[in-house]
Design an enzyme around this catalytic site. Structure first.
Site, mmCIF file in Angstrom:
data_model
loop_
_atom_site.group_PDB
_atom_site.id
_atom_site.type_symbol
_atom_site.label_atom_id
_atom_site.label_comp_id
_atom_site.label_asym_id
_atom_site.label_seq_id
_atom_site.Cartn_x
_atom_site.Cartn_y
_atom_site.Cartn_z
ATOM 1 N N ASP A 194 0.850 -1.208 0.000
ATOM 2 C CA ASP A 194 0.000 0.000 0.000
ATOM 3 C C ASP A 194 0.882 1.253 0.000
ATOM 4 O O ASP A 194 1.685 1.440 0.905
ATOM 5 C CB ASP A 194 -0.911 -0.035 1.236
ATOM 6 C CG ASP A 194 -2.050 0.966 1.165
ATOM 7 O OD1 ASP A 194 -2.006 1.866 0.307
ATOM 8 O OD2 ASP A 194 -2.967 0.860 1.989
ATOM 9 N N HIS B 168 -10.093 -1.329 -7.045
ATOM 10 C CA HIS B 168 -9.799 -0.118 -6.272
ATOM 11 C C HIS B 168 -8.860 0.820 -7.028
ATOM 12 O O HIS B 168 -9.089 2.025 -7.072
ATOM 13 C CB HIS B 168 -9.204 -0.529 -4.921
ATOM 14 C CG HIS B 168 -8.885 0.604 -4.006
ATOM 15 N ND1 HIS B 168 -9.856 1.339 -3.359
ATOM 16 C CD2 HIS B 168 -7.687 1.151 -3.623
ATOM 17 C CE1 HIS B 168 -9.277 2.273 -2.609
ATOM 18 N NE2 HIS B 168 -7.965 2.187 -2.752
#
Ligand code: HEM
Length: 397
Positions: free
Chosen positions: A215, A306
């Site tokens: 991330d 996403h």
């Protein structure tokens, strides 16, 4: 560059008198540096054109503290508080003790890359008679579908973001700054979070969140020509060089998420879990090819992935610098983990950053089913402090 810390080798400049780098903590190997230097000795300058704690990659630990002004607090009292915070945060960033409220929690440690970042909520301006200076960008964030926001753990007149690579150093700084505010501002809410510790991986690499994903890959980079335009505010004058910080406490429904097979999890994000490479091919840092089709004609990065829904290309160029931390606060009454992401994103203007992206995500993102936004905040992050100046000087003088 993106270099995170000023790493000091030996009894270098900037260390407290008599302290040598080797006196602090564990030594870590730093690529490109001939000698091992200590983690504790690493420091980030408090002073500069921007506040510290924005462009540095996340440290191992974060303490977030929102405060509300005491009833009747005056502009002058706030000015005095900001002077105290400036002096003390500057001292602590050098590894020096606080000159009041020193509690010795960090007595044996160096500054461990401590950063202190101060932001103002919209209510700050109203309470101090400064409404004329409140930037329109601080208008409350809209409600998004699926929001489950607890207002008692949201907002606040003031926000302190305290980060360090050592949990005791971070808590020490938090506690000192909190006590320095006594009489002028009191705690509204407090949260703690964590990220990868430096040295935990053989090579420095992008961290992972509690869903196991790499991330932070496709963040704006300080070396990008348009980095400042995306991240730093240009006005009003008192905020030039500051930023807007969006905070969201996002709980992860981990019990549900972890039931999915890995390939399903990967299609929901659009990147491979093992190394963060986009499903359109390449390695972690290969640009995502949103148009790429698999041999069967389906999109390599699915329509509800996403990274597709969040991408600047899908949101009129909207961009932000994400600097999130994980949190784990035990077990909820229903037995599920109270864990997730303290989402923190810095941007030049939330209307061209978080807001359009979250609007898209809340409608079409495959990840949304596994998330609950439980707290929220929007803050004007003050510009950096020049030597001899203090936080918020241009607003308060
Ligand atoms: C990218 C996870 C919430 C905006 C990513 C990536 C992951 C991820 C794994 C791909 C790697 C990367 O580029 O960093 C999550 C998780 C979330 C979350 C687990 C919630 C717990 C959000 C929110 C926003 C957001 C609330 C903003 C409203 C973005 C953006 C990208 C991204 C802009 C980069 C997209 C691109 O240009 O490739 N996120 N995210 N994310 N996320 Fe999230």
């Amino acid at each position: 560059g993106f270099s995170r810390r000023t790493l000091l080798g030996g009894a270098g400049a900037g260390l407290a008198a008599g302290a040598a780098a080797g006196a602090f903590g564990r030594a870590v190997a730093v690529p490109g540096q001939p000698h091992q230097v200590s983690l504790g000795a690493a420091r980030v300058d408090f002073h500069g054109p921007h506040q510290a704690g924005i462009v540095q990659p996340p440290q191992a630990r974060i303490e977030l503290l929102a405060l509300d002004l005491a009833p009747g607090a005056t502009r002058q009292a706030v000015q005095e508080l900001f002077k105290r915070w400036t002096r003390t945060a500057g001292d602590m960033a050098l590894g020096e003790p606080a000159d009041s409220h020193e509690n010795q929690i960090a007595l044996d440690a160096g500054p461990s890359s401590l950063t202190v970042t101060v932001g103002l909520g919209a209510t700050f301006f109203d309470k101090l008679g400064l409404a004329a200076h409140r930037p329109p960008q601080l208008a409350p964030l809209p409600d998004f579908p699926q929001d489950a926001i607890d207002r008692s753990r949201s907002d606040g007149d003031l926000l302190l973001q305290v980060c360090a690579d050592d949990a005791l150093v971070a808590y020490h700084a938090l506690r000192v700054l909190q006590q320095l505010a006594a009489g002028t501002a009191g705690t509204r809410w407090q949260m703690s979070g964590f990220s990868r510790s430096p040295g935990a991986t053989a090579q420095p690499r992008t961290g992972r969140n509690l869903m196991g994903q790499v991330d932070g890959t496709n963040n704006p980079k300080p070396t990008d020509p348009d980095f400042a335009a995306k991240v730093f505010a240009t006005g009003p004058d008192w905020l030039a060089g500051g930023s807007y910080l969006v905070f969201r406490r996002i709980r992860m429904l981990l019990d549900n998420w972890e039931q999915l097979p890995t390939d399903r999890q990967e299609r929901i994000v659009g990147r491979r879990k093992s190394d963060g490479a986009p499903l359109s091919g390449g390695t972690e840092t290969t640009p995502v090819d949103l148009g790429k089709q698999d041999p069967d004609g389906s999109l390599a990065v699915p329509a509800d992935a996403h990274v597709r829904i969040a991408a600047p290309a899908s949101n009129g160029g909207a961009a932000m610098l994400r600097r999130g931390f994980s949190y784990s606060d035990g077990v909820r009454p229903d037995g599920a983990p109270d864990a997730g992401l303290l989402f923190l994103a810095f941007q030049a203007d939330p209307a061209h950053g978080f807001v359009p992206v979250q609007r898209s995500l809340s409608r079409g993102d495959g990840l949304t089913t596994f998330l609950r936004h439980e707290a929220s905040g929007l803050y004007a992050v003050l510009p950096g402090v020049p030597d001899g100046g203090y936080l918020g000087q241009a607003l308060l003088e």
